[in-house]
Design a protein around this motif. Sequence first.
Motif, PDB file in Angstrom:
ATOM      1  N   ASN A   1       0.848  -1.190   0.000  1.00 17.62           N
ATOM      2  CA  ASN A   1       0.000   0.000   0.000  1.00 17.62           C
ATOM      3  C   ASN A   1       0.877   1.231   0.000  1.00 17.62           C
ATOM      4  OD1 ASN A   1      -2.747  -0.840   0.081  1.00 17.62           O
ATOM      5  ND2 ASN A   1      -2.320  -1.680   2.120  1.00 17.62           N
TER       6      ASN A   1
ATOM      7  N   TYR B   1      -2.062   7.800  -2.082  1.00 17.35           N
ATOM      8  CA  TYR B   1      -2.873   7.933  -3.297  1.00 17.35           C
ATOM      9  C   TYR B   1      -3.267   6.560  -3.866  1.00 17.35           C
ATOM     10  CZ  TYR B   1      -1.004  12.679  -3.062  1.00 17.35           C
ATOM     11  OH  TYR B   1      -0.637  13.935  -2.641  1.00 17.35           O
ATOM     12  N   GLY B   2      -3.333   5.547  -2.978  1.00 10.02           N
ATOM     13  CA  GLY B   2      -3.760   4.211  -3.426  1.00 10.02           C
ATOM     14  C   GLY B   2      -2.768   3.544  -4.353  1.00 10.02           C
ATOM     15  N   ARG B   3      -1.521   3.986  -4.347  1.00  7.86           N
ATOM     16  CA  ARG B   3      -0.520   3.398  -5.256  1.00  7.86           C
ATOM     17  C   ARG B   3       0.587   2.747  -4.441  1.00  7.86           C
ATOM     18  NH1 ARG B   3      -0.696   7.098 -10.404  1.00  7.86           N
ATOM     19  NH2 ARG B   3      -2.509   8.338  -9.909  1.00  7.86           N
TER      20      ARG B   3
END
Length: 443
Positions: free
Chosen positions: A314, A317-319
């Motif tokens: 994880n 920004y969800g990246r």
Amino acid sequence: MKNSRRKFLHHSGLAIAGSSLAFPHILSAKNWKVAPSDQVNVGLIGCRQRGFAVLKDHLTMPEVNCVAICDVDENVLNEKKAELKDKYNQDPKVYLDFRKLLEQKDIDAVIIGTPDHWHCLPSVYACQAGKDVYVEKPMANSIAECDLMVAAANKYNRIVQVGQQQRSGEVWNAAMKEIWSGKLGKLRRANIWANFNYGLGPKKVSDTPAPNGVDYDFWLGPAATLPFNDSRFHGSWRFFWDYGGGLMTDWGVHLIDMALWARKIETPPKSVLASGTHGEFSDRSTETFNTMSVLFPMEDDYLIQWEHTAGTQNGPYGRLYGIAFVGENGTLVADRRGWEIYPEWDNAKKANKIEESKFNSEANSTVLHAQDFVNCIKTREQPSCNAEVGRNVALYAHFANIALRSGAYKLNWDVGKGKFDHKAANKFITPKYRSPWELPKAV
Ligand SMILES: NC(=O)c1ccc[n+]([C@@H]2O[C@H](COP(=O)([O-])OP(=O)(O)OC[C@H]3O[C@@H](n4cnc5c(N)ncnc54)[C@H](O)[C@@H]3O)[C@@H](O)[C@H]2O)c1
């Protein structure tokens, strides 16, 4: 242009003939439409994962022939030779010793897909043999090796492309255009993260004899003699200092490179601050750092920050990996699939300072990187990630690892002297090569 087209043809061995008998690879189905003078013959050194993938990317170009492959693992060599014949209509000569491959006259360029500790000597010898070089990243496993590779590229006027394919990718080129347009305002920070499960390294296993067909002593090469252990071998070597630098070098050179490019920085950092842990995972076998946070304070109010936590997937920004380029008017967040802009809010105007925007691309950046290399072989122009670019970012990653390995945590670099301000750190600049391998003092 020091290396003329004529010389290129001479190296390829094609200028004198066009005779398909003298050059049987010209008969291959994929090549009969390409004029002999436009063909590029490549040899691959280190064939397993990445090297073979990069070769396949080169073979998407009709003018490229694979005329030689080399590996110290005969099993890999045989498998790749068969695949090249069956799927790509290529019939390369095979070698167990890259020095013999470099004697093959019709090779114009080599692709080097060996582990990091085996990048320097094949690259330097290839330059000396008049071959152009595509060498995988990080450019090398130490500062001194990177310096030598740049010197060899310059001295022998060779085209050297380092395998940081993001330099050729559409996503990153579009991001740079956006940043350089000034839309984000002054770029003040680059926050970089790279969290990968694979970063925890391989499972511990016992020492065994090396597999049949593997020249393990050659695989070790300049590195210290150690018993064979599968957890340090194919693919997993990257978590052991003798051969690689962990996530810091594996991903650091790709992503920090973007932070440098965004501000057009072409020099090593003056200082680095690093902290981190190795972490004890009883079932894992690694030496490199599992968790790291690194700061590179740059000139003109710019800060590059790196962090990784191996074993997690994880991130912001969800990246799981990415870069946030933080500007005065907004932040551009990018990974290899695309980017988006998060604007800053203007309190006075009650509006975003800039418009939101996005960019995505499916284009294969490694194919574009290979095309750039082959084009530069012909034009003798500099490729998008030449030796200087590859060296510069490799230094950032090595400095971070060295700051932590030496126990210095903060290091200053004297560019003129090519030294740190720390005795223990300076010991990591030049690796000790195991005899009979020698790191040349000069090229
Ligand atoms: N650009 C990218 O995105 C990217 C991705 C993955 C790997 N890489 C880089 O590619 C390189 C190879 O990585 P990999 O994961 O394919 O490693 P790998 O261990 O899977 O393959 C390396 C191959 O090189 C061979 N080899 C070792 N020493 C040799 C020598 N002296 N001569 C000839 N062959 C030799 C090995 O036997 C093996 O077949 C590394 O530098 C890595 O950092 C780059």
